[in-house]
Design a protein around this motif. Structure first.
Motif, PDB file in Angstrom:
ATOM      1  N   PHE A 250       0.836  -1.200   0.000  1.00 30.06           N
ATOM      2  CA  PHE A 250       0.000   0.000   0.000  1.00 30.06           C
ATOM      3  C   PHE A 250       0.873   1.253   0.000  1.00 30.06           C
ATOM      4  CE2 PHE A 250      -2.448  -3.335   2.033  1.00 30.06           C
ATOM      5  CZ  PHE A 250      -3.692  -3.221   1.430  1.00 30.06           C
ATOM      6  N   SER A 251       0.567   2.171  -0.905  1.00 33.36           N
ATOM      7  CA  SER A 251       1.252   3.473  -0.905  1.00 33.36           C
ATOM      8  C   SER A 251       0.560   4.400   0.090  1.00 33.36           C
ATOM      9  CB  SER A 251       1.202   4.103  -2.297  1.00 33.36           C
ATOM     10  OG  SER A 251       1.921   3.325  -3.221  1.00 33.36           O
ATOM     11  N   PRO A 252       1.312   5.180   0.870  1.00 28.88           N
ATOM     12  CA  PRO A 252       0.685   6.081   1.839  1.00 28.88           C
ATOM     13  C   PRO A 252       0.011   7.266   1.150  1.00 28.88           C
ATOM     14  CG  PRO A 252       3.052   6.416   1.801  1.00 28.88           C
ATOM     15  CD  PRO A 252       2.790   5.240   0.923  1.00 28.88           C
ATOM     16  N   HIS A 253      -0.986   7.824   1.820  1.00 32.20           N
ATOM     17  CA  HIS A 253      -1.665   9.041   1.356  1.00 32.20           C
ATOM     18  C   HIS A 253      -1.048  10.222   2.096  1.00 32.20           C
ATOM     19  CE1 HIS A 253      -4.963   6.676  -0.534  1.00 32.20           C
ATOM     20  NE2 HIS A 253      -4.695   5.838   0.459  1.00 32.20           N
ATOM     21  N   VAL A 254      -0.697  11.284   1.371  1.00 32.94           N
ATOM     22  CA  VAL A 254       0.023  12.417   1.951  1.00 32.94           C
ATOM     23  C   VAL A 254      -0.779  13.694   1.719  1.00 32.94           C
ATOM     24  CG1 VAL A 254       2.181  13.725   1.936  1.00 32.94           C
ATOM     25  CG2 VAL A 254       2.221  11.253   1.522  1.00 32.94           C
ATOM     26  N   PHE A 255      -0.947  14.498   2.795  1.00 30.48           N
ATOM     27  CA  PHE A 255      -1.719  15.738   2.725  1.00 30.48           C
ATOM     28  C   PHE A 255      -0.974  16.847   3.464  1.00 30.48           C
ATOM     29  CE2 PHE A 255      -4.435  12.030   3.303  1.00 30.48           C
ATOM     30  CZ  PHE A 255      -5.264  12.062   2.189  1.00 30.48           C
ATOM     31  N   ALA A 256      -1.129  18.071   2.996  1.00 29.32           N
ATOM     32  CA  ALA A 256      -0.627  19.237   3.738  1.00 29.32           C
ATOM     33  C   ALA A 256      -1.620  19.594   4.832  1.00 29.32           C
ATOM     34  CB  ALA A 256      -0.438  20.418   2.795  1.00 29.32           C
ATOM     35  N   THR A 257      -1.119  20.003   5.998  1.00 31.60           N
ATOM     36  CA  THR A 257      -1.992  20.357   7.115  1.00 31.60           C
ATOM     37  C   THR A 257      -1.233  21.276   8.070  1.00 31.60           C
ATOM     38  OG1 THR A 257      -3.479  19.427   8.799  1.00 31.60           O
ATOM     39  CG2 THR A 257      -1.348  18.341   8.508  1.00 31.60           C
ATOM     40  N   GLU A 258      -1.812  21.525   9.239  1.00 30.74           N
ATOM     41  CA  GLU A 258      -1.150  22.277  10.310  1.00 30.74           C
ATOM     42  C   GLU A 258      -1.371  21.567  11.633  1.00 30.74           C
ATOM     43  OE1 GLU A 258      -2.211  26.360  10.578  1.00 30.74           O
ATOM     44  OE2 GLU A 258      -1.323  26.908   8.649  1.00 30.74           O
ATOM     45  N   ILE A 259      -0.347  21.580  12.468  1.00 30.10           N
ATOM     46  CA  ILE A 259      -0.437  21.016  13.818  1.00 30.10           C
ATOM     47  C   ILE A 259       0.119  22.052  14.780  1.00 30.10           C
ATOM     48  CG2 ILE A 259       0.361  19.208  15.396  1.00 30.10           C
ATOM     49  CD1 ILE A 259      -1.577  18.136  13.364  1.00 30.10           C
ATOM     50  N   GLY A 260      -0.684  22.469  15.752  1.00 24.08           N
ATOM     51  CA  GLY A 260      -0.222  23.458  16.713  1.00 24.08           C
ATOM     52  C   GLY A 260       0.260  24.737  16.058  1.00 24.08           C
ATOM     53  N   ASP A 261      -0.429  25.218  15.025  1.00 26.63           N
ATOM     54  CA  ASP A 261      -0.087  26.437  14.286  1.00 26.63           C
ATOM     55  C   ASP A 261       1.228  26.329  13.518  1.00 26.63           C
ATOM     56  OD1 ASP A 261      -2.408  27.760  15.126  1.00 26.63           O
ATOM     57  OD2 ASP A 261      -1.434  28.410  16.992  1.00 26.63           O
ATOM     58  N   LYS A 262       1.708  25.104  13.340  1.00 27.69           N
ATOM     59  CA  LYS A 262       2.910  24.898  12.534  1.00 27.69           C
ATOM     60  C   LYS A 262       2.550  24.087  11.292  1.00 27.69           C
ATOM     61  CE  LYS A 262       6.017  24.876  16.550  1.00 27.69           C
ATOM     62  NZ  LYS A 262       6.640  26.187  16.283  1.00 27.69           N
ATOM     63  N   LYS A 263       3.216  24.390  10.195  1.00 32.56           N
ATOM     64  CA  LYS A 263       2.973  23.630   8.974  1.00 32.56           C
ATOM     65  C   LYS A 263       3.425  22.188   9.175  1.00 32.56           C
ATOM     66  CE  LYS A 263       3.095  27.449   5.689  1.00 32.56           C
ATOM     67  NZ  LYS A 263       3.706  27.998   4.450  1.00 32.56           N
ATOM     68  N   ALA A 264       2.647  21.279   8.583  1.00 29.49           N
ATOM     69  CA  ALA A 264       2.932  19.863   8.776  1.00 29.49           C
ATOM     70  C   ALA A 264       2.464  19.078   7.559  1.00 29.49           C
ATOM     71  CB  ALA A 264       2.254  19.347  10.040  1.00 29.49           C
ATOM     72  N   VAL A 265       2.864  17.825   7.528  1.00 29.07           N
ATOM     73  CA  VAL A 265       2.408  16.885   6.503  1.00 29.07           C
ATOM     74  C   VAL A 265       1.715  15.731   7.219  1.00 29.07           C
ATOM     75  CG1 VAL A 265       3.137  15.233   4.747  1.00 29.07           C
ATOM     76  CG2 VAL A 265       4.199  17.489   4.847  1.00 29.07           C
ATOM     77  N   GLU A 266       0.539  15.380   6.751  1.00 32.39           N
ATOM     78  CA  GLU A 266      -0.206  14.240   7.286  1.00 32.39           C
ATOM     79  C   GLU A 266       0.008  13.051   6.365  1.00 32.39           C
ATOM     80  OE1 GLU A 266      -4.854  13.076   7.212  1.00 32.39           O
ATOM     81  OE2 GLU A 266      -4.394  14.859   8.410  1.00 32.39           O
ATOM     82  N   VAL A 267       0.385  11.918   6.943  1.00 36.67           N
ATOM     83  CA  VAL A 267       0.627  10.693   6.172  1.00 36.67           C
ATOM     84  C   VAL A 267      -0.265   9.593   6.745  1.00 36.67           C
ATOM     85  CG1 VAL A 267       2.348   9.036   5.367  1.00 36.67           C
ATOM     86  CG2 VAL A 267       3.034  11.395   5.873  1.00 36.67           C
TER      87      VAL A 267
END
Length: 326
Positions: A250-267
């Motif tokens: 399975f290939s992971p799904h990757v999204f741009a997001t924010e965590i605690g007002d910091k830029k992050a990537v969700e996988v």
């Protein structure tokens, strides 16, 4: 007489303010996590409009081992949309009308509450408005449910400070989570659930990690596999090496997001144990903490064979999204 007039005016203002407060009172919203009420007449629900609603709002949640819908849908005919059912936290209201629109209302019947409203002259117009507005309504519902999940487990929070002490991050984590492993640059917390466990891990990486866009996903997979081989061993199997890794099927799904007002990537993806039949879903957040020149990785994963995992993974997401940095 002038003083009397001023007194009467002030009295009228006070009374109107009190009446205004009475008018703005809203009951507490109700409903299970990730459950929505879809208010629509039976004919539309059983036809192509209902199919379109299910296509959007009962689509499979990303990154689970088995297909589970993003929301549990309760169909409510307009004739019974009265009383406490109006207090559902998330409501989608769909009807054929002289107006054509799609919008989101906040705290219409209860608080907190989101009501997505879709109307159209014809079924095709309703479907077009659903296609145009569904993503925004789904995002609104999801944010609402994240907040609700965080409120629910704030009643009994963990007092463990290992994440704060080691990585400078606070998570609103239920007290049932306990530290099961702690290394120089790795923390693993776990709680028991029916038929399995829910887990949160955290570790740091250099600030220049994942800077190559062309190999970004491969680098994420390689990183997770290396972390698993060092810190998350599998069961003992004679003559075989076992450890957590990303499931190669399975290939992971990757999204741009924010965590605690910091830029992050969700996988999001599926983990398994190399050389052993164990697997489950994970959600990983790679937080770009520029102030400390680091990437902080906070991940949640679940092991619960033969059980639905949507709500477990949603709780882990809610925990991680509560992050506050020192």
């Amino acid at each position: 007489m002038r003083k009397l007039g001023v007194f009467i005016l002030l009295f009228a203002i006070i009374i109107s303010c009190k009446e205004g407060k009475k008018q703005t009172y809203l009951p507490q919203s109700i409903g299970g996590i990730n459950t929505i009420a879809v208010v629509i007449d039976n004919q539309l629900w059983q036809g192509k409009v209902g199919d379109k609603i299910r296509e959007h709002f009962a689509a499979p949640a990303v990154g689970l081992t088995l297909d589970e819908p993003i929301f549990t849908i309760n169909h409510v005919p307009p004739s019974v949309f009265t009383g406490t059912i109006r207090n559902m936290r998330a409501i989608l209201y769909v009807e054929k009308d002289t107006l054509s629109l799609g919008h989101i209302k906040t705290d219409l019947y209860a608080k907190p509450q989101k009501v997505g409203v879709i109307k159209g002259h014809t079924e095709d117009e309703i479907i077009a408005n659903l296609d145009a507005k569904a993503d925004a309504i789904i995002a609104s519902f999801k944010n609402l449910e994240i907040n609700e999940a965080q409120v629910r487990f704030k009643g009994s929070l963990s007092k463990e400070t290992v994440l704060k002490n080691k990585f400078g991050v606070n998570l609103s984590m239920p007290a049932a989570f306990k530290v099961v492993k702690q290394e120089d640059n790795f923390v693993w917390m776990e709680t028991q659930i029916p038929k399995g466990t829910m887990n949160v891990i955290a570790y740091e990486l250099p600030g220049n990690s994942f800077n190559n866009d062309s190999t970004f996903v491969k680098d994420i997979v390689r990183l997770r596999d290396s972390i698993g081989s060092v810190y998350i061993p599998g069961p003992d199997v004679t003559g075989k090496i076992t450890h957590m890794r990303g499931d190669p099927a399975f290939s992971p799904h990757v999204f741009a997001t924010e965590i605690g007002d910091k830029k992050a990537v969700e996988v999001r993806g599926i983990w398994d144990i190399k050389n052993y039949p164990m697997a489950g879903p994970f959600v990983s957040y790679i937080v770009n903490d520029k102030e400390k020149d680091r990437k902080l990785v906070i991940e949640g994963f679940t092991f619960a064979p033969s059980a639905n995992k949507r709500d477990y993974m949603f709780e882990l997401e809610a925990i991680i999204r509560s992050a506050k940095f020192n």
